[in-house]
Design a protein around this motif. Structure first.
Motif, PDB file in Angstrom:
ATOM      1  N   ASN A 205      -9.671 -33.708  89.763  1.00 48.07           N
ATOM      2  CA  ASN A 205     -10.146 -32.556  90.523  1.00 48.07           C
ATOM      3  C   ASN A 205      -9.096 -32.171  91.542  1.00 48.07           C
ATOM      4  O   ASN A 205      -9.327 -32.205  92.730  1.00 48.07           O
ATOM      5  N   PRO A 207      -6.356 -29.387  92.524  1.00 50.45           N
ATOM      6  CA  PRO A 207      -5.818 -28.060  92.234  1.00 50.45           C
ATOM      7  C   PRO A 207      -4.300 -27.993  92.231  1.00 50.45           C
ATOM      8  O   PRO A 207      -3.717 -27.243  91.471  1.00 50.45           O
ATOM      9  N   ILE A 223     -13.429 -33.351  84.548  1.00 52.53           N
ATOM     10  CA  ILE A 223     -12.658 -32.489  85.437  1.00 52.53           C
ATOM     11  C   ILE A 223     -13.656 -31.769  86.314  1.00 52.53           C
ATOM     12  O   ILE A 223     -14.578 -31.131  85.817  1.00 52.53           O
ATOM     13  N   GLU A 224     -13.447 -31.919  87.596  1.00 54.40           N
ATOM     14  CA  GLU A 224     -14.407 -31.342  88.541  1.00 54.40           C
ATOM     15  C   GLU A 224     -15.821 -31.807  88.239  1.00 54.40           C
ATOM     16  O   GLU A 224     -16.752 -31.012  88.173  1.00 54.40           O
ATOM     17  N   LYS A 235     -11.885 -23.422  81.285  1.00 55.33           N
ATOM     18  CA  LYS A 235     -12.005 -24.066  82.585  1.00 55.33           C
ATOM     19  C   LYS A 235     -11.007 -25.203  82.737  1.00 55.33           C
ATOM     20  O   LYS A 235     -10.416 -25.385  83.786  1.00 55.33           O
ATOM     21  N   CYS A 238      -7.685 -23.867  83.412  1.00 56.65           N
ATOM     22  CA  CYS A 238      -7.664 -23.305  84.763  1.00 56.65           C
ATOM     23  C   CYS A 238      -7.510 -24.387  85.814  1.00 56.65           C
ATOM     24  O   CYS A 238      -6.768 -24.233  86.779  1.00 56.65           O
ATOM     25  N   CYS A 239      -8.206 -25.483  85.596  1.00 52.77           N
ATOM     26  CA  CYS A 239      -8.088 -26.571  86.579  1.00 52.77           C
ATOM     27  C   CYS A 239      -6.687 -27.141  86.603  1.00 52.77           C
ATOM     28  O   CYS A 239      -6.218 -27.636  87.619  1.00 52.77           O
ATOM     29  N   THR A 268      -2.878 -18.530  82.421  1.00 53.13           N
ATOM     30  CA  THR A 268      -2.970 -19.910  82.885  1.00 53.13           C
ATOM     31  C   THR A 268      -1.778 -20.664  82.345  1.00 53.13           C
ATOM     32  O   THR A 268      -1.056 -20.165  81.498  1.00 53.13           O
TER      33      THR A 268
END
Lengths: 405, 342
Positions: A205, A207, A223-224, A235, A238-239, A268
């Motif tokens: 998690n 960024p 993830i997250e 997603k 993106c992470c 991305t």
């Protein structure tokens, strides 16, 4: 008289301390300390050396086995630490000693001397429990541990300067790993390898992460706080959007490929330069996923693919030949404009792999080398494989195909 | 203002130059992009605006002399061009550091004061390569370092109180021998594996590598064989010196001698057992012969590599070095003036 002459030419001893430190730091540690017997001037020049390194170079015979040699090695570390003056920038002890309680003392000492880089690696079968004062090393920016037990104390406030974290076979629960990561706001590089112990599920998690290497056999990657398969490609990518180097030697693609695999995830992965993955070429969805990755990462420069087999009888895994319309793919995949080096391991020469290589060669105009490591044991099959390879058109005139034995 | 001056003087020149002044007062001008490659100069220009004309030349730190400066500027001139390949840069670097050691040291210092990090890295690596893996003698020779540490100081990291006396005694004996042979200059045919011997003693005593039983045992065996050969040579050498006059001798009082029996071996070979060495503080030439014999005896009974040590020191005694002599604080006899080290 000889001495008179000597002092005229003895330039090196008069160099400023920073320069001497710069020279000593580039020597094997043992040689640096031994300069203390060169002359009276040099007796204490080594004591300000910023890096203290104990590794195979200090003791080529390996980790001491007898008690006597063990005591001697431990003594040496104590003597070095006690004689040292000034702050200690880096401490490295790799396969030099088995874990013992003296390490606690040394870490206590280091924590009071502003340690910035700490590298502790113990050998297989050995394990070391990090003491509580380890967690008060606030200046740490580079941490590398192998075979340690990580037990975060209650009052842990995090390593506020930690930039690079490498944990290999470290006993840590996923919550603690998450806690550690979230309390390190500057973290840029994370390597988490887990080849032996409990298969902790790492929760990524971060960024700002630039370098991510996950190795080992994880069942789930989060993830997250959500398992990857529930996130879907969008997603996840993106992470990981700031990642420049991504190495995932586990079934990362499998996780990514669950559900619908889009053709491309726009905007991305613009920073990805170096990608290293395991791909199951029998699984069409994984191939689609990796093609999607290619399309989404414009700056990819180095690629490393390891062909593997997943025994999963997943309902999702579909035979690649039917799912992947290779011809169409060739038109639609964006040019891998910056791809320079490709390495492929464990290639067995099946159709899917061959089509993949064809795609790569046709779409990388600046490719320099393609290195293939085959696992074809049958001479005839190998020749067939090579024959097919020769036919392929190459977008890059500089491309070389190399074979590793 | 100063810029327009420059323009009047050199209207046709499009390049801009930066003026630098070295510690000895000489001023030179350098192309801007080359000079700005040095962070220190760059900072000066940006922060203080100096360097734009001769009168406002940037004064460089003291460690930079004109010779160094020209070398540094050559380096900067090459590397600031962005289009060069890694190969080109590497081969330039390799040729660049092929200079005299003294110059290399000064260059490192100058590069450090101008904060040109890649050059500091390059030069300090080159210097480190000259030190790495070499024996102390070789390093001293390369950099002209004086060998002015006593044996005692060389062993200091591992000194325990009990070892003191042993080392001091040997110090004295070696010192004496050294002086004798310096004058005699006869032992040119003594073969000594300096590297190996010295390494052995340093390793042994600093306990950094292989200080344990295994390899040491092997070495001990090997040395024992050589011992015999060298002992004979040593005997010859010693017997030749009988007629020499004695320079300095320090001898412990008999009461201290007995303490030798209690020494724990630690760094020296375990099988040391020597009797009450009957060393008197007699200095007549007549007694010298006996003393010689006892020295040899003593050395033989100690750690097996001491004879090699002695050989090494004996042959090194040919260099005109200061002879360090340690003084026994407890008042042993000093018949001859002691030489100050330092």
């Amino acid at each position: 008289m000889e001495l008179g002459r000597a002092s005229t030419f003895d330039v090196i001893s008069t160099l400023p301390r920073v320069v001497i430190d710069a020279i000593l730091v580039r020597l094997p540690f043992k040689d640096a300390v031994r300069t203390s017997i060169l002359s009276s001037n040099w007796r204490y020049k080594w004591v300000t050396i910023p890096h203290i390194i104990f590794d195979w170079q200090c003791d080529p015979t390996g980790i001491p086995s007898s008690n006597e040699t063990l005591k001697k090695c431990v003594n040496i570390v104590y003597q070095v630490l006690l004689r040292h003056r000034g702050s200690i920038h880096k401490f490295k002890c790799v396969n030099y000693l088995p874990s013992c309680s003296d390490f606690d003392q040394w870490i206590l000492f280091l924590s009071g001397h502003g340690i910035k880089e700490l590298i502790l690696e113990f050998s297989c079968g050995d394990i070391y429990k990090l003491p509580s004062y380890f967690f008060s090393c606030q200046e740490l920016y580079n941490l590398r541990l192998q075979h340690c037990i990580f037990k975060i104390p209650q009052a842990f406030e995090g390593f506020s300067r930690l930039k690079s974290l490498y944990l290999c076979d470290v006993v840590i629960s996923s919550d603690e790993l998450q806690c550690l990561i979230s309390k390190s706001p500057l973290l840029e590089s994370l390597t988490y390898l887990d080849y032996g112990y409990e298969h902790t599920c790492p929760k990524i998690n971060i960024p700002d992460l630039r370098y991510l290497y996950l190795g080992g056999s994880f069942e789930v990657i989060c993830i997250e706080n959500t398992p990857v398969e529930e996130l879907g490609m969008h997603k996840v990518l993106c992470c990981l959007r700031n990642v420049e180097v991504l190495r995932m030697h586990n079934q990362f693609l499998k996780f990514l490929a669950v559900g619908d695999v889009p053709e491309m995830v726009p905007n991305t992965f613009g920073h990805l330069k170096n990608l290293s993955l395991d791909v199951d070429f029998e699984n069409g969805k994984e191939i689609l996923a990796i093609l999607c990755l290619f399309r989404s990462s414009r700056r990819l420069e180095e690629l490393e693919i390891r062909a593997c087999f997943t025994d999963s009888v997943d309902s999702d895994s579909v035979d690649s030949d039917s799912v992947v319309p290779w011809e169409a793919q060739e038109q639609r995949v964006c040019m891998l404009k910056h791809l320079r080096t490709v390495t492929m391991d464990h290639v067995t020469g099946n159709n899917s792999e061959i089509e993949f290589i064809r795609l790569l060669l046709a779409n990388s105009p600046v490719l320099k080398t393609l290195t293939i490591d085959t696992e074809i044991y049958d001479f005839v099959s190998e020749v067939m494989f090579l024959r097919k390879l020769i036919r392929f058109r190459r977008a890059s005139t500089q491309a070389e195909i190399l074979f590793n034995d | 203002m100063s810029e327009s001056d420059m323009e009047i003087i050199k209207p046709e020149v499009m390049k801009s130059y930066i003026w630098l002044q070295t510690a000895d007062g000489s001023i030179q001008q350098v192309e801007e992009e080359v000079a700005m490659f040095c962070p220190m100069i760059c900072q000066e220009v940006i922060q203080t605006g100096m360097g734009s004309s001769k009168n406002f030349a940037i004064s460089l730190p003291q460690r930079v002399n004109p010779a160094n400066l020209s070398l540094i500027l050559d380096y900067c001139r090459f590397h600031q061009v962005p289009g060069r390949s890694n190969k080109e840069r590497k081969s330039f670097d390799e040729k660049f550091i092929r200079i005299d050691t003294k110059q290399l040291c000064e260059l490192t210092s100058a590069a450090d004061s101008l904060q040109v990090k890649p050059l500091v890295d390059l030069t300090s690596r080159a210097l480190a390569r000259m030190i790495e893996g070499k024996s102390p003698e070789e390093i001293r020779e390369t950099f002209h370092l004086p060998d002015d540490l006593t044996e005692e100081e060389k062993l200091e990291p591992l000194r325990n109180t009990t070892d003191d006396m042993r080392i001091r005694l040997l110090n004295r004996l070696y010192a004496r021998k050294r002086k004798e042979l310096k004058q005699k200059d006869k032992l040119k045919d003594v073969e000594v594996e300096e590297d190996r011997v010295d390494e052995r003693s340093v390793d042994d005593l600093l306990s950094f590598i292989n200080g344990d039983g295994g390899s040491k045992g092997i070495r001990t065996a090997k040395h024992k064989k050589k011992n015999r050969r060298r002992k004979d040579q040593l005997k010859d050498a010693l017997s030749n010196n009988v007629s020499d006059s004695v320079e300095v001798v320090f001898v412990p009082s008999p009461s201290r001698t007995s303490k030798f029996l209690d020494l724990s071996e630690d760094t020296f070979a375990p099988k040391v057992d020597f009797e009450d060495a009957d060393i008197d503080d007699e200095l007549d030439p007549a007694m010298k012969e006996e003393l010689d014999r006892e020295v040899e005896d003593f050395a033989r009974r100690l750690n097996s590599d001491w004879p090699e040590r002695m050989q090494e020191i004996l042959s090194l005694g040919q260099d005109k070095r200061r002879v360090p002599i340690s003084i026994n604080g407890n008042g042993s006899l000093q018949r001859y003036p002691r030489i100050d080290r330092r």
